[in-house]
Design a protein around this motif. Structure first.
Motif, PDB file in Angstrom:
ATOM      1  N   VAL A 491     -32.555 -34.308  58.987  1.00 53.80           N
ATOM      2  CA  VAL A 491     -31.609 -35.410  59.192  1.00 53.80           C
ATOM      3  C   VAL A 491     -30.189 -34.940  58.895  1.00 53.80           C
ATOM      4  O   VAL A 491     -29.263 -35.158  59.686  1.00 53.80           O
ATOM      5  CB  VAL A 491     -31.993 -36.617  58.302  1.00 53.80           C
ATOM      6  N   GLN A 492     -30.016 -34.265  57.759  1.00 52.51           N
ATOM      7  CA  GLN A 492     -28.694 -33.759  57.426  1.00 52.51           C
ATOM      8  C   GLN A 492     -28.245 -32.675  58.400  1.00 52.51           C
ATOM      9  O   GLN A 492     -27.053 -32.566  58.722  1.00 52.51           O
ATOM     10  CB  GLN A 492     -28.680 -33.222  55.995  1.00 52.51           C
ATOM     11  N   ALA A 494     -28.953 -32.527  61.624  1.00 50.61           N
ATOM     12  CA  ALA A 494     -28.449 -33.219  62.811  1.00 50.61           C
ATOM     13  C   ALA A 494     -27.067 -33.807  62.542  1.00 50.61           C
ATOM     14  O   ALA A 494     -26.137 -33.659  63.365  1.00 50.61           O
ATOM     15  CB  ALA A 494     -29.427 -34.316  63.233  1.00 50.61           C
ATOM     16  N   GLN A 495     -26.909 -34.431  61.404  1.00 49.34           N
ATOM     17  CA  GLN A 495     -25.635 -35.071  61.082  1.00 49.34           C
ATOM     18  C   GLN A 495     -24.512 -34.044  60.957  1.00 49.34           C
ATOM     19  O   GLN A 495     -23.352 -34.337  61.273  1.00 49.34           O
ATOM     20  CB  GLN A 495     -25.775 -35.886  59.804  1.00 49.34           C
ATOM     21  N   SER A 496     -24.838 -32.825  60.526  1.00 51.33           N
ATOM     22  CA  SER A 496     -23.814 -31.792  60.408  1.00 51.33           C
ATOM     23  C   SER A 496     -23.270 -31.374  61.766  1.00 51.33           C
ATOM     24  O   SER A 496     -22.160 -30.840  61.867  1.00 51.33           O
ATOM     25  CB  SER A 496     -24.372 -30.569  59.670  1.00 51.33           C
ATOM     26  N   GLY A 498     -22.853 -33.692  64.050  1.00 53.77           N
ATOM     27  CA  GLY A 498     -22.299 -34.927  64.602  1.00 53.77           C
ATOM     28  C   GLY A 498     -23.296 -35.706  65.423  1.00 53.77           C
ATOM     29  O   GLY A 498     -22.920 -36.508  66.282  1.00 53.77           O
ATOM     30  N   ARG A 500     -26.754 -38.284  65.557  1.00 55.17           N
ATOM     31  CA  ARG A 500     -27.473 -39.288  64.782  1.00 55.17           C
ATOM     32  C   ARG A 500     -28.771 -38.686  64.254  1.00 55.17           C
ATOM     33  O   ARG A 500     -29.585 -38.159  65.002  1.00 55.17           O
ATOM     34  CB  ARG A 500     -27.782 -40.500  65.656  1.00 55.17           C
ATOM     35  N   GLY A 501     -28.965 -38.773  62.943  1.00 52.66           N
ATOM     36  CA  GLY A 501     -30.179 -38.277  62.317  1.00 52.66           C
ATOM     37  C   GLY A 501     -30.922 -39.406  61.632  1.00 52.66           C
ATOM     38  O   GLY A 501     -30.332 -40.184  60.881  1.00 52.66           O
ATOM     39  N   THR A 524     -30.071 -38.167  69.490  1.00 52.51           N
ATOM     40  CA  THR A 524     -30.666 -38.552  68.206  1.00 52.51           C
ATOM     41  C   THR A 524     -31.748 -37.540  67.842  1.00 52.51           C
ATOM     42  O   THR A 524     -32.507 -37.103  68.705  1.00 52.51           O
ATOM     43  CB  THR A 524     -31.304 -39.950  68.279  1.00 52.51           C
TER      44      THR A 524
END
Length: 548
Positions: A491-492, A494-496, A498, A500-501, A524
């Motif tokens: 999740v992190q 993906a978020q790194s 940009g 959606r995680g 996502t």
């Protein structure tokens, strides 16, 4: 030279781009490098209407082209540098070959004067030509700028005729830079498909109309035969069976559509089998006897006899043959004895067996199907849920399920799904991966973010190469080696980028997370924590075939 025809001075790179436009290519997946500088410059100058999606690795470019081709049936193009670039793309080319995908590899060489000299020029490898020939249906090289249009046209003719498989074109860097004068080019005609032998149709119809328990096996060569094939199945009261490449040709909403696993225990009673555009692996695995009549229809003659001579072998396009056969059966007014209740019972019993035995994979797949629209596309992987998807995920259209066929390419799924989504922007696409396979092409998350490709990726994370661990547990006395993984927080991660995680617990959580992903824009990634110990073995329905 005629003076009344408009001519233009172009580089070899320009000529490649104009050839792509002539064949209606709208996207090139690629990774630039010095031997392709002239090509990428031409794409910038002359590539109006051609989108360039640049990747973080050559395997990503080639897999994305595979996904675009496999999900549309149209040619898809990738461009990579010679030597290491071509080698990096090799797994994707071999997968495209196995899947019968219309993929064009455009690459370069060392400078013409250096070819074959072994001087250690940049990116030189021994016999790149031989390597490409081994992974493609056809290979060509342009030795001058003037030759580029003819070589490119032949590449597309090969893609669009006969059995679909990848092709490759080499254009040396000096040829890409060289100039020549060109008249406007006209796209050549694609060779006509072979005519269907009317006497062969008569013979096939006679066998099938006399059958008590006929079965139709289909592969990727029959993807364009769907509507006629459904009507033929109804006339013959025959189930239509596919393993992976033919899934959805007859939608799984039909009583006549069976996955290969459903047919395992039914094969012994089949008396006539019609095989359309398929390698017919079942014939080798399930076995034959003197009471089984085999009719094989394929546009590729060697495939017809690969598993031994059939009762009737017919070289034809599967859709053309199906149309002719259906017309003859209908003209004779033939309608077999109704077997719908029997066929429906096989489907119902198999679904119940899955619910009882193959968990939690079956429930995860049902969660995906509940949210994915009918025109959506699922891309599988070599992972526990992916293995089960081959026979348990309901597929509703011929390009609705993308798999790696017999190549079984670990790590192909995520990058391939990016190509699927890029080529189908108005459809929802879901990629399912294990944590091991996903990390093969994980850097292509940057492509999703940069291009805002709205792919939804589900990573089932168990911290292992799950199938390797299962084999080591069951066959090697729990001597575990090289099967445990050290993972990031997905999740992190993906978020790194940009992106959606989300994290989902269990099938219900996955269904909710998918609904959230589909309600938003952009890509996502959904991490689903699982334990390999909790996963039922998927193999009893893949390898549990009944041999006659």
């Amino acid at each position: 030279m005629r003076t009344d025809v408009a001519v233009e001075s172009l580089t070899g790179g320009d000529a490649v781009v104009e050839s792509l436009k002539r064949w209606d290519v709208d996207t090139v997946f690629g990774l630039p490098g010095v031997q392709l500088d002239q090509l990428f410059d031409a794409l910038h100058r002359r590539g109006n209407g051609i989108r360039v999606i640049h990747t973080r690795h050559e395997q990503g470019a080639a897999y994305m082209a595979l996904g675009a081709a496999a999900s549309t049936g149209k040619p898809a193009v990738f461009a990579v540098v010679p030597g290491p670039g071509v080698l990096n793309a090799g797994a994707a080319l071999s997968t495209a070959y196995a899947c019968g995908a219309r993929v064009l590899c455009v690459t370069s060489t060392v400078a013409t004067a250096q070819i074959g000299r072994g001087n250690g020029a940049l990116h030189e490898i021994p016999d790149q030509t031989g390597y490409l020939r081994g992974l493609t249906k056809w290979y060509g090289r342009a030795t001058s700028a003037a030759e580029v249009p003819a070589v490119m046209d032949e590449a597309f003719r090969q893609l669009m005729s006969g059995r679909p498989r990848p092709v490759a074109v080499e254009v040396p860097p000096d040829v890409l830079a060289q100039r020549a004068v060109f008249a406007p080019q006209v796209r050549p005609a694609v060779p006509a498909r072979p005519l269907v032998d009317a006497s062969a149709v008569e013979s096939a119809a006679s066998l099938l109309m006399a059958a008590k328990k006929p079965m139709i096996l289909v592969g990727s060569g029959a993807r364009h035969a769907g509507p006629d094939l459904t009507r033929l199945a109804e006339r013959l009261q025959a189930p239509v069976v596919s393993r992976t490449q033919g899934r959805g040709i007859v939608p799984d909403t039909s009583d006549y559509s069976w996955s290969a696993a459903m047919a395992n225990d039914q094969w012994a009673d089949v008396d006539v089998v019609l095989a359309l555009g398929t390698r017919m692996t079942q014939l080798r695995e399930w076995g034959t006897d003197k009471d089984l009549s085999v009719i094989r229809v394929d546009i590729d003659y060697p495939e017809i006899v690969r598993s031994g001579p059939p009762r009737l072998g017919i070289v034809a396009d599967a859709a053309d043959f199906t149309a002719e056969l259906l017309a003859l059966v209908e003209a004779r007014g033939f309608q077999a004895v109704d077997r719908r209740e029997e066929l429906r019972r096989v489907r119902t019993d198999f679904a119940a067996t899955l619910t009882q035995t193959i968990q939690p994979q079956t429930d995860y797949l049902r969660a995906i199907r509940a949210v994915l629209p009918d025109d959506g596309i699922l891309v599988d992987e070599m992972t526990q849920v992916g293995f089960v998807a081959r026979y348990a995920f309901p597929v509703t259209h011929p390009h609705g399920f993308i798999s790696s066929s017999y190549q079984g390419t670990l790590g192909y799924g995520f990058a391939t799904a990016i190509g699927v989504q890029a080529a189908n922007p108005d459809r929802r696409v879901v990629a399912i991966s294990g944590d091991g396979g996903f990390l093969f092409t994980m850097p292509e998350l940057s492509v999703l973010a940069q291009q805002q490709i709205p792919l939804t990726t589900v990573v089932f994370a168990d911290g292992h190469f799950g199938n390797v661990r299962r084999i080591q547990e069951r066959s090697y006395g729990e001597r575990f080696i090289a099967s445990e993984l050290h993972n990031p927080d997905f999740v992190q991660l993906a978020q790194s980028f940009g992106i959606r995680g989300l994290r989902a617990e269990g099938p219900a959580g996955l269904q909710d997370a998918l609904a959230t992903a589909f309600a938003g824009d952009g890509p996502t990634l959904i991490e689903v924590p699982v334990r390999i110990e909790d996963m039922a073995s998927p193999w009893q329905f893949v390898h549990g075939r009944k041999v006659r």
